[in-house]
Design a protein around this motif. Structure first.
Motif, PDB file in Angstrom:
ATOM      1  N   ARG A   6      -4.835  -5.495  -9.374  1.00 51.67           N
ATOM      2  CA  ARG A   6      -3.911  -5.847 -10.464  1.00 51.67           C
ATOM      3  C   ARG A   6      -2.474  -6.012  -9.970  1.00 51.67           C
ATOM      4  O   ARG A   6      -1.765  -6.900 -10.414  1.00 51.67           O
ATOM      5  N   VAL A   7      -2.056  -5.149  -9.053  1.00 46.48           N
ATOM      6  CA  VAL A   7      -0.659  -5.118  -8.618  1.00 46.48           C
ATOM      7  C   VAL A   7      -0.346  -6.186  -7.574  1.00 46.48           C
ATOM      8  O   VAL A   7       0.707  -6.830  -7.628  1.00 46.48           O
ATOM      9  N   PHE A   8      -1.242  -6.388  -6.615  1.00 46.47           N
ATOM     10  CA  PHE A   8      -0.944  -7.255  -5.488  1.00 46.47           C
ATOM     11  C   PHE A   8      -0.455  -8.652  -5.884  1.00 46.47           C
ATOM     12  O   PHE A   8       0.532  -9.133  -5.314  1.00 46.47           O
ATOM     13  N   PRO A   9      -1.074  -9.328  -6.842  1.00 43.87           N
ATOM     14  CA  PRO A   9      -0.574 -10.658  -7.209  1.00 43.87           C
ATOM     15  C   PRO A   9       0.887 -10.673  -7.668  1.00 43.87           C
ATOM     16  O   PRO A   9       1.585 -11.663  -7.490  1.00 43.87           O
ATOM     17  N   GLY A  55      -8.287   8.167 -13.684  1.00 42.89           N
ATOM     18  CA  GLY A  55      -9.416   7.368 -14.120  1.00 42.89           C
ATOM     19  C   GLY A  55      -9.398   5.926 -13.635  1.00 42.89           C
ATOM     20  O   GLY A  55     -10.286   5.151 -13.983  1.00 42.89           O
ATOM     21  N   VAL A  56      -8.389   5.552 -12.824  1.00 43.13           N
ATOM     22  CA  VAL A  56      -8.299   4.187 -12.313  1.00 43.13           C
ATOM     23  C   VAL A  56      -8.302   4.254 -10.786  1.00 43.13           C
ATOM     24  O   VAL A  56      -7.467   4.928 -10.185  1.00 43.13           O
ATOM     25  N   SER A  57      -9.233   3.547 -10.180  1.00 44.98           N
ATOM     26  CA  SER A  57      -9.347   3.577  -8.721  1.00 44.98           C
ATOM     27  C   SER A  57      -8.216   2.791  -8.063  1.00 44.98           C
ATOM     28  O   SER A  57      -7.628   1.891  -8.666  1.00 44.98           O
ATOM     29  N   LYS A  58      -7.914   3.136  -6.814  1.00 42.69           N
ATOM     30  CA  LYS A  58      -6.902   2.397  -6.039  1.00 42.69           C
ATOM     31  C   LYS A  58      -7.312   0.932  -5.906  1.00 42.69           C
ATOM     32  O   LYS A  58      -6.470   0.041  -5.881  1.00 42.69           O
ATOM     33  N   ASP A  59      -8.612   0.686  -5.819  1.00 41.54           N
ATOM     34  CA  ASP A  59      -9.129  -0.673  -5.707  1.00 41.54           C
ATOM     35  C   ASP A  59      -8.680  -1.516  -6.909  1.00 41.54           C
ATOM     36  O   ASP A  59      -8.156  -2.620  -6.746  1.00 41.54           O
ATOM     37  N   THR A  97     -12.939  -7.097  -5.319  1.00 44.42           N
ATOM     38  CA  THR A  97     -12.561  -5.839  -4.671  1.00 44.42           C
ATOM     39  C   THR A  97     -11.266  -6.064  -3.900  1.00 44.42           C
ATOM     40  O   THR A  97     -10.935  -7.194  -3.518  1.00 44.42           O
ATOM     41  N   TRP A  98     -10.551  -4.969  -3.674  1.00 47.55           N
ATOM     42  CA  TRP A  98      -9.320  -5.059  -2.893  1.00 47.55           C
ATOM     43  C   TRP A  98      -9.625  -5.534  -1.473  1.00 47.55           C
ATOM     44  O   TRP A  98      -8.897  -6.338  -0.904  1.00 47.55           O
ATOM     45  N   ASP A  99     -10.711  -5.065  -0.900  1.00 49.21           N
ATOM     46  CA  ASP A  99     -11.075  -5.470   0.460  1.00 49.21           C
ATOM     47  C   ASP A  99     -11.260  -6.986   0.565  1.00 49.21           C
ATOM     48  O   ASP A  99     -10.778  -7.612   1.501  1.00 49.21           O
ATOM     49  N   LEU A 100     -11.925  -7.588  -0.404  1.00 51.86           N
ATOM     50  CA  LEU A 100     -12.112  -9.045  -0.398  1.00 51.86           C
ATOM     51  C   LEU A 100     -10.785  -9.783  -0.559  1.00 51.86           C
ATOM     52  O   LEU A 100     -10.539 -10.786   0.120  1.00 51.86           O
ATOM     53  N   LEU A 101      -9.919  -9.279  -1.446  1.00 46.14           N
ATOM     54  CA  LEU A 101      -8.616  -9.920  -1.635  1.00 46.14           C
ATOM     55  C   LEU A 101      -7.770  -9.802  -0.371  1.00 46.14           C
ATOM     56  O   LEU A 101      -7.148 -10.768   0.066  1.00 46.14           O
ATOM     57  N   LYS A 102      -7.789  -8.638   0.233  1.00 48.36           N
ATOM     58  CA  LYS A 102      -7.015  -8.418   1.462  1.00 48.36           C
ATOM     59  C   LYS A 102      -7.513  -9.339   2.579  1.00 48.36           C
ATOM     60  O   LYS A 102      -6.708  -9.974   3.267  1.00 48.36           O
ATOM     61  N   LEU A 130       0.825  -1.215   0.000  1.00 48.62           N
ATOM     62  CA  LEU A 130       0.000   0.000   0.000  1.00 48.62           C
ATOM     63  C   LEU A 130       0.856   1.260   0.000  1.00 48.62           C
ATOM     64  O   LEU A 130       0.513   2.245  -0.662  1.00 48.62           O
ATOM     65  N   SER A 131       1.962   1.242   0.744  1.00 49.81           N
ATOM     66  CA  SER A 131       2.821   2.428   0.796  1.00 49.81           C
ATOM     67  C   SER A 131       3.455   2.716  -0.565  1.00 49.81           C
ATOM     68  O   SER A 131       3.610   3.875  -0.947  1.00 49.81           O
ATOM     69  N   ILE A 132       3.799   1.695  -1.300  1.00 43.82           N
ATOM     70  CA  ILE A 132       4.390   1.898  -2.630  1.00 43.82           C
ATOM     71  C   ILE A 132       3.324   2.286  -3.648  1.00 43.82           C
ATOM     72  O   ILE A 132       3.494   3.235  -4.413  1.00 43.82           O
ATOM     73  N   VAL A 133       2.212   1.569  -3.649  1.00 37.36           N
ATOM     74  CA  VAL A 133       1.142   1.871  -4.604  1.00 37.36           C
ATOM     75  C   VAL A 133       0.589   3.275  -4.361  1.00 37.36           C
ATOM     76  O   VAL A 133       0.189   3.957  -5.303  1.00 37.36           O
ATOM     77  N   GLY A 134       0.610   3.719  -3.123  1.00 39.04           N
ATOM     78  CA  GLY A 134       0.132   5.057  -2.802  1.00 39.04           C
ATOM     79  C   GLY A 134       0.974   6.164  -3.419  1.00 39.04           C
ATOM     80  O   GLY A 134       0.552   7.323  -3.465  1.00 39.04           O
ATOM     81  N   LEU A 135       2.158   5.836  -3.899  1.00 35.87           N
ATOM     82  CA  LEU A 135       3.042   6.840  -4.493  1.00 35.87           C
ATOM     83  C   LEU A 135       2.672   7.206  -5.920  1.00 35.87           C
ATOM     84  O   LEU A 135       3.121   8.222  -6.429  1.00 35.87           O
ATOM     85  N   PHE A 136       1.885   6.357  -6.583  1.00 39.56           N
ATOM     86  CA  PHE A 136       1.524   6.703  -7.954  1.00 39.56           C
ATOM     87  C   PHE A 136       0.017   6.774  -8.126  1.00 39.56           C
ATOM     88  O   PHE A 136      -0.736   6.147  -7.408  1.00 39.56           O
ATOM     89  N   ASN A 137      -0.370   7.605  -9.087  1.00 40.54           N
ATOM     90  CA  ASN A 137      -1.782   7.845  -9.364  1.00 40.54           C
ATOM     91  C   ASN A 137      -2.019   7.670 -10.861  1.00 40.54           C
ATOM     92  O   ASN A 137      -1.308   8.251 -11.678  1.00 40.54           O
TER      93      ASN A 137
END
Length: 107
Positions: A44-47, A35-39, A68-73, A25-32
């Motif tokens: 896509r990135v976590f795997p 039109g694409v949600s963090k979810d 959803t990210w919440d379900l994967l987490k 999350l700390s790394i993914v939070g560095l880029f935006n």
């Protein structure tokens, strides 16, 4: 992305699933991505941050069940930090005993 691939989570007992999620999350939070949600980004990135048995686990999840990210987490934490592991850690903390002349750090 290279950093995410260099320090992967493989599912070993000495790895901390919560720390891995926080790190990603700390790394993914560095880029935006406009039109694409963090979810969507996390799904896509976590795997890509997994290897070994953890990678096989995520690859074997039934298609379209984790959307959803919440379900994967939650599924990841349930798999790699089950309540029995948490109970064992709490028991170890509860049974901690400082012996003799040991400093707290040594104990």
């Amino acid at each position: 992305m290279r950093e995410l691939r260099e320090d992967t989570f493989s599912g070993n007992k000495d790895e901390d699933a919560h720390d891995h999620i926080d790190w990603v999350l700390s790394i993914v939070g560095l880029f935006n991505i406009p039109g694409v949600s963090k979810d969507v980004v996390m799904l896509r990135v976590f795997p890509f941050t997994l290897s070994g048995s953890a990678k096989r686990w995520v690859d074997r999840l039934a298609p379209r069940t984790i959307n959803t990210w919440d379900l994967l987490k939650k599924a990841f934490i349930q798999r790699y930090c089950p309540p029995s592991m948490t109970a064992k850690k709490l028991e170890d903390i509860h049974n901690f005993k400082q012996e003799g002349d040991d400093s707290l750090y040594q104990a």
